[in-house]
Design a protein around this motif. Structure first.
Motif, PDB file in Angstrom:
ATOM      1  N   LEU A 125      14.115  44.092  -5.971  1.00  0.00           N
ATOM      2  CA  LEU A 125      14.258  43.083  -4.899  1.00  0.00           C
ATOM      3  C   LEU A 125      12.870  42.906  -4.395  1.00  0.00           C
ATOM      4  O   LEU A 125      12.542  41.648  -4.250  1.00  0.00           O
ATOM      5  N   ALA A 126      12.321  43.798  -4.026  1.00  0.00           N
ATOM      6  CA  ALA A 126      10.765  43.713  -3.350  1.00  0.00           C
ATOM      7  C   ALA A 126       9.744  42.874  -4.435  1.00  0.00           C
ATOM      8  O   ALA A 126       9.136  41.965  -3.948  1.00  0.00           O
ATOM      9  N   SER A 127       9.895  43.361  -5.552  1.00  0.00           N
ATOM     10  CA  SER A 127       9.065  42.778  -6.822  1.00  0.00           C
ATOM     11  C   SER A 127       9.549  41.134  -6.844  1.00  0.00           C
ATOM     12  O   SER A 127       8.495  40.354  -7.005  1.00  0.00           O
ATOM     13  N   ALA A 128      10.733  40.853  -6.907  1.00  0.00           N
ATOM     14  CA  ALA A 128      11.194  39.531  -7.041  1.00  0.00           C
ATOM     15  C   ALA A 128      10.691  38.626  -5.681  1.00  0.00           C
ATOM     16  O   ALA A 128      10.333  37.725  -5.912  1.00  0.00           O
ATOM     17  N   THR A 129      10.767  39.258  -4.472  1.00  0.00           N
ATOM     18  CA  THR A 129      10.491  38.785  -3.369  1.00  0.00           C
ATOM     19  C   THR A 129       9.047  38.371  -3.582  1.00  0.00           C
ATOM     20  O   THR A 129       8.426  37.087  -3.071  1.00  0.00           O
ATOM     21  N   GLU A 130       8.163  39.201  -3.655  1.00  0.00           N
ATOM     22  CA  GLU A 130       6.573  38.926  -4.204  1.00  0.00           C
ATOM     23  C   GLU A 130       6.347  37.669  -5.108  1.00  0.00           C
ATOM     24  O   GLU A 130       5.615  36.876  -4.981  1.00  0.00           O
ATOM     25  N   ILE A 131       7.097  37.844  -6.273  1.00  0.00           N
ATOM     26  CA  ILE A 131       7.075  36.721  -7.216  1.00  0.00           C
ATOM     27  C   ILE A 131       7.141  35.546  -6.611  1.00  0.00           C
ATOM     28  O   ILE A 131       6.485  34.453  -6.798  1.00  0.00           O
ATOM     29  N   ILE A 132       8.380  35.350  -5.909  1.00  0.00           N
ATOM     30  CA  ILE A 132       8.939  34.103  -5.411  1.00  0.00           C
ATOM     31  C   ILE A 132       7.694  33.819  -4.385  1.00  0.00           C
ATOM     32  O   ILE A 132       7.384  32.343  -4.301  1.00  0.00           O
ATOM     33  N   SER A 180      10.441  30.382  -7.135  1.00  0.00           N
ATOM     34  CA  SER A 180      11.611  30.679  -7.871  1.00  0.00           C
ATOM     35  C   SER A 180      11.722  30.324  -9.174  1.00  0.00           C
ATOM     36  O   SER A 180      12.048  30.980  -9.975  1.00  0.00           O
ATOM     37  N   HIS A 181      11.192  29.007  -9.320  1.00  0.00           N
ATOM     38  CA  HIS A 181      11.302  28.520 -10.508  1.00  0.00           C
ATOM     39  C   HIS A 181      10.399  29.221 -11.539  1.00  0.00           C
ATOM     40  O   HIS A 181      10.597  29.018 -12.885  1.00  0.00           O
ATOM     41  N   ALA A 182       9.482  29.795 -11.239  1.00  0.00           N
ATOM     42  CA  ALA A 182       8.458  30.621 -12.018  1.00  0.00           C
ATOM     43  C   ALA A 182       8.900  32.192 -12.205  1.00  0.00           C
ATOM     44  O   ALA A 182       8.348  32.693 -13.186  1.00  0.00           O
ATOM     45  N   MET A 183       9.709  32.438 -11.525  1.00  0.00           N
ATOM     46  CA  MET A 183      10.086  33.865 -11.698  1.00  0.00           C
ATOM     47  C   MET A 183      10.931  34.158 -12.928  1.00  0.00           C
ATOM     48  O   MET A 183      11.882  33.404 -13.197  1.00  0.00           O
ATOM     49  N   ALA A 210      21.288  35.884  -9.400  1.00  0.00           N
ATOM     50  CA  ALA A 210      22.080  36.842  -8.897  1.00  0.00           C
ATOM     51  C   ALA A 210      20.884  37.532  -8.019  1.00  0.00           C
ATOM     52  O   ALA A 210      21.324  38.028  -6.865  1.00  0.00           O
ATOM     53  N   ILE A 211      19.741  37.628  -8.475  1.00  0.00           N
ATOM     54  CA  ILE A 211      18.514  38.271  -7.542  1.00  0.00           C
ATOM     55  C   ILE A 211      18.568  37.362  -6.224  1.00  0.00           C
ATOM     56  O   ILE A 211      18.445  37.864  -5.212  1.00  0.00           O
ATOM     57  N   ILE A 212      18.344  36.066  -6.461  1.00  0.00           N
ATOM     58  CA  ILE A 212      18.110  35.130  -5.433  1.00  0.00           C
ATOM     59  C   ILE A 212      19.531  35.344  -4.555  1.00  0.00           C
ATOM     60  O   ILE A 212      19.156  34.997  -3.324  1.00  0.00           O
ATOM     61  N   ARG A 213      20.350  35.322  -4.885  1.00  0.00           N
ATOM     62  CA  ARG A 213      21.865  35.512  -4.024  1.00  0.00           C
ATOM     63  C   ARG A 213      21.610  36.476  -2.992  1.00  0.00           C
ATOM     64  O   ARG A 213      21.768  36.556  -2.109  1.00  0.00           O
ATOM     65  N   VAL A 214      21.150  37.780  -3.705  1.00  0.00           N
ATOM     66  CA  VAL A 214      21.115  38.989  -2.857  1.00  0.00           C
ATOM     67  C   VAL A 214      20.064  38.736  -1.791  1.00  0.00           C
ATOM     68  O   VAL A 214      20.248  39.088  -0.525  1.00  0.00           O
ATOM     69  N   VAL A 221       8.294  33.902   3.025  1.00  0.00           N
ATOM     70  CA  VAL A 221       9.115  33.841   1.657  1.00  0.00           C
ATOM     71  C   VAL A 221      10.622  33.503   2.037  1.00  0.00           C
ATOM     72  O   VAL A 221      11.394  33.190   0.987  1.00  0.00           O
ATOM     73  N   MET A 222      11.045  33.511   3.249  1.00  0.00           N
ATOM     74  CA  MET A 222      12.403  33.102   3.607  1.00  0.00           C
ATOM     75  C   MET A 222      12.509  31.618   3.346  1.00  0.00           C
ATOM     76  O   MET A 222      13.568  31.214   2.762  1.00  0.00           O
ATOM     77  N   ARG A 223      11.386  30.885   3.607  1.00  0.00           N
ATOM     78  CA  ARG A 223      11.538  29.396   3.132  1.00  0.00           C
ATOM     79  C   ARG A 223      11.692  29.151   1.716  1.00  0.00           C
ATOM     80  O   ARG A 223      12.470  28.388   1.229  1.00  0.00           O
ATOM     81  N   ASP A 224      10.973  30.210   0.884  1.00  0.00           N
ATOM     82  CA  ASP A 224      10.936  29.750  -0.392  1.00  0.00           C
ATOM     83  C   ASP A 224      12.375  30.425  -0.914  1.00  0.00           C
ATOM     84  O   ASP A 224      12.767  29.807  -2.084  1.00  0.00           O
TER      85      ASP A 224
END
Length: 217
Positions: free
Chosen positions: A32-39, A44-47, A72-76, A122-125
């Protein structure tokens, strides 16, 4: 709000399971932390799932054990962000006893929202990602309903003669549109952002307290 049907929770993208054991839990949080960094870095479109797995240093199969897709990652991530925002509402309004105390607490909610967005851009993203993923539109709708009910519960106590259904619909609309106002404010400089949140709070309070009816009388 936009014609998208509200889906039941079981119809929305969700993690396959959440780990219980400490080691698995640590790996889950690293994903989840890695997904957050990428977003935060690319949107999110590039993740891609492969990028999340590589950054978290886990096998792609391990990632899919928990998340069937990026939605599913974005939902969490969104639900965690929503939980923090809901905490803010409860803390600011739970103890209010008068309409004036409600006014003060309500304004503080949106001030704190803005502070949170500035501290964690990142909350906005993540919220933008909910808009980009059509399958997740209902997540934001459901959260606005839930936070609106919290506000409506308090208003029902302060305005016992008000129609409960109208209170809930007004509170739902105010909280749904409030997310857009905060996204706008967080993209502005400090002074303009504060002015935006203050202007929105004034408009929202007029609706929630039915002050327009007094003006029309």
């Amino acid at each position: 709000m936009d014609g998208t049907p509200e889906l039941a929770a079981e119809q929305l993208p969700a993690p396959r399971r959440e780990p219980v054991q400490k080691r698995s839990r640590e790996r889950y949080e690293r994903m989840l932390a890695s997904a957050t960094e990428i977003i935060a870095e690319m949107g999110s479109h590039a993740m891609r799932m492969s990028d999340v797995a590589a950054r978290a240093e886990v096998a792609i199969g391990s990632l899919y054990q928990y998340f069937p897709d990026k939605a599913a990652i974005i939902r969490v991530l969104a639900e965690r962000s929503h939980a923090e925002c809901r905490r803010c509402i409860v803390e600011r309004l739970a103890g209010v006893e008068t309409i004036e105390e409600f006014r003060v607490g309500f304004r503080e909610i949106f001030d704190e929202y803005l502070d949170m967005f500035r501290a964690e851009p990142v909350m906005r993203d993540i919220w933008s990602a909910l808009q980009a993923e059509k399958s997740l539109a209902a997540v934001e709708m459901a959260e606005s309903r839930a936070s609106g009910r919290v506000v409506a519960d308090i208003l029902a106590r302060l305005r016992p003669t008000a129609d409960r259904r109208e209170l809930e619909e007004s509170a739902f609309l105010v909280m749904y549109l409030g997310e857009t106002a905060i996204r706008l404010a967080s993209s502005q400089n400090e002074e303009d952002g504060r002015q935006t949140t203050q202007a929105y709070s004034r408009m929202a309070l007029r609706e929630l307290l039915d002050e327009g009816a007094k003006e029309r009388a």
